[in-house]
Design an enzyme around this catalytic site. Structure first.
Site, short mmCIF file in Angstrom:
data_model
loop_
_atom_site.label_atom_id
_atom_site.label_comp_id
_atom_site.label_asym_id
_atom_site.label_seq_id
_atom_site.Cartn_x
_atom_site.Cartn_y
_atom_site.Cartn_z
N SER A 1 0.80 -1.20 -0.12
CA SER A 1 -0.11 -0.04 -0.10
C SER A 1 1.02 1.18 0.21
O SER A 1 1.84 1.37 0.81
CB SER A 1 -1.03 -0.04 1.28
OG SER A 1 -1.64 1.22 1.48
N THR B 1 -8.36 -1.74 2.71
CA THR B 1 -8.26 -2.19 1.41
C THR B 1 -8.89 -3.65 1.69
O THR B 1 -9.37 -4.07 2.76
CB THR B 1 -6.94 -2.10 1.24
OG1 THR B 1 -6.84 -2.69 -0.17
CG2 THR B 1 -5.83 -2.85 1.98
N LYS C 1 -13.40 -4.24 3.36
CA LYS C 1 -14.31 -3.25 3.13
C LYS C 1 -15.72 -3.64 3.31
O LYS C 1 -16.40 -2.99 3.92
CB LYS C 1 -14.36 -2.80 1.47
CG LYS C 1 -12.96 -2.07 1.20
CD LYS C 1 -12.88 -1.91 -0.34
CE LYS C 1 -11.63 -1.24 -0.76
NZ LYS C 1 -11.38 -1.02 -2.07
N ASN D 1 -14.29 2.10 2.64
CA ASN D 1 -12.82 1.88 2.70
C ASN D 1 -12.16 3.29 3.65
O ASN D 1 -10.96 3.28 3.52
CB ASN D 1 -12.10 2.12 1.28
CG ASN D 1 -12.30 3.63 0.75
OD1 ASN D 1 -13.17 4.39 1.19
ND2 ASN D 1 -11.70 4.05 -0.02
N ASP E 1 -13.44 5.40 -2.98
CA ASP E 1 -13.36 4.82 -4.18
C ASP E 1 -13.90 5.30 -5.40
O ASP E 1 -13.45 5.55 -6.50
CB ASP E 1 -13.25 3.26 -4.27
CG ASP E 1 -12.19 2.53 -3.32
OD1 ASP E 1 -11.23 3.20 -3.25
OD2 ASP E 1 -12.42 1.58 -2.85
N GLY F 1 -14.43 -6.84 -15.55
CA GLY F 1 -14.54 -7.55 -14.08
C GLY F 1 -15.74 -7.41 -13.38
O GLY F 1 -16.55 -6.17 -13.86
N ARG G 1 -16.25 -13.49 -16.78
CA ARG G 1 -16.26 -14.87 -17.17
C ARG G 1 -17.59 -15.51 -16.83
O ARG G 1 -17.80 -16.42 -17.41
CB ARG G 1 -14.78 -15.23 -16.57
CG ARG G 1 -13.61 -14.43 -17.16
CD ARG G 1 -12.38 -15.48 -16.43
NE ARG G 1 -11.39 -15.03 -17.00
CZ ARG G 1 -10.61 -14.07 -16.75
NH1 ARG G 1 -11.04 -13.03 -15.83
NH2 ARG G 1 -9.38 -13.77 -17.18
N TYR H 1 -2.40 -0.46 -9.96
CA TYR H 1 -1.12 0.52 -10.03
C TYR H 1 0.08 -0.32 -9.64
O TYR H 1 1.29 0.21 -10.11
CB TYR H 1 -1.25 1.84 -9.12
CG TYR H 1 -1.48 1.49 -7.57
CD1 TYR H 1 -0.43 1.54 -6.81
CD2 TYR H 1 -2.61 1.37 -7.04
CE1 TYR H 1 -0.53 1.09 -5.76
CE2 TYR H 1 -2.90 0.97 -5.79
CZ TYR H 1 -1.78 1.05 -5.21
OH TYR H 1 -1.81 0.64 -3.77
N GLY I 1 -4.25 2.92 -12.13
CA GLY I 1 -5.00 3.39 -10.97
C GLY I 1 -4.43 4.39 -10.31
O GLY I 1 -5.05 4.68 -9.01
#
Length: 280
Positions: free
Chosen positions: A19, A65, A69, A90, A105, A128, A153, A218, A239
């Site tokens: 983090s 994180t 959450k 968060n 977020d 996603g 998926r 990120y 990100g």
């Protein structure tokens, strides 16, 4: 009511060693002239209730994180609208009347897209269908989207997003990864883990009609999708912007008690936070 004497803050998660929140928050409080400490702690979902109950009055708040959450949502006595919609907290403000939960977020995504020149849109795509996709859907709604394609998926994973979409007035269209073609869209938000395996053919198909890519990752950059966007000569951003802006909103919470009130010299604070993580 805030605890004026409370000066300790931390980010909790599992894992949490990666983090960058400590760098971001330390830079902010230094710029604000506040002698506050901000550290990190590895906390599992099972340990979260015990760790939270053990905090003294010296604690001002927590950043959360994964996988905490949902736990933080349950622990909140009150929550902001974004948290209520997404079921995710968060940010916990340890106020005297019980923890107050926030989801920054959503605002981080909104501000990151605005920073990339996206002031508004009517449609978009999310890749996603996990917890971060819920925040992405709310953010896209706030930017004006009324139709969002979700690439996943498993079709069953899209059901919670479709339910949220019905609540906020967004049509959610589920699309499999191996769809032969995708509709043109101005923005794609990727919410997959950084090391997620994405078949090159599927990634290339998404990139061809994907517009700007905001990949929430990120730490593992470039991702498979970012590589596909580069091959298609399409714009892509990590990100890091989302991380920066959601952290600024967290600082607002810890300093002012909410996300709406700007900080003193906020542009300077944001610049110092950005300098703290650029080049890491």
């Amino acid at each position: 009511m805030l605890r004026p004497e409370a000066t300790r803050l931390e980010v909790w998660g599992d894992p949490v060693a990666h983090s960058r929140s400590p760098q971001l928050h330390a830079a902010a409080y230094q710029a604000l002239g506040l002698d506050w400490t901000y550290d990190r702690r590895r906390v599992t979902a099972a340990d979260f209730p015990r760790e939270l109950a053990g905090l003294s009055d010296r604690w001002r708040g927590l950043s959360l994180t994964m996988p905490l959450k949902g736990r933080a949502f349950q622990a909140s006595a009150r929550r902001d609208r974004r948290a209520e919609l997404t079921g995710a907290v968060n940010t916990l403000l340890l106020a005297g009347d019980g923890p107050r939960g926030f989801n920054t977020d959503v605002g981080g995504i909104v501000r990151a897209l605005e920073g990339e020149g996206v002031p508004g849109l009517d449609r978009a795509r999310i890749v996603g269908a996990g917890a971060t996709a819920m925040s992405a859907l709310v953010a896209l709604s706030e930017l004006g989207a009324n139709r969002v394609e979700v690439v996943a998926r498993r079709s069953a994973a899209i059901e919670p997003l479709a339910g949220l979409g019905a609540t906020i007035g967004v049509e959610v269209i589920g699309v499999p990864f191996d769809a032969p073609a995708h509709t043109e869209t101005p923005v794609t938000i990727a919410t997959l883990p950084g090391d997620a395996a994405v078949p090159a053919a599927a990634a290339d198909a998404l990139a061809q009609r994907g517009g700007l890519l905001l990949d929430v990752v990120y730490g593992h950059w470039p991702t498979a999708l970012a590589d596909a966007w580069e091959r298609a000569d399409r714009p892509a951003t990590s990100g890091l912007g989302m991380l920066l802006h959601q952290a600024l909103l967290q600082v607002r919470v810890f300093v002012t008690g909410g996300t709406d009130e700007a900080l003193e010299n906020e542009s300077l604070v944001l610049a110092e936070m950005q300098s703290a993580v650029v080049g890491d």
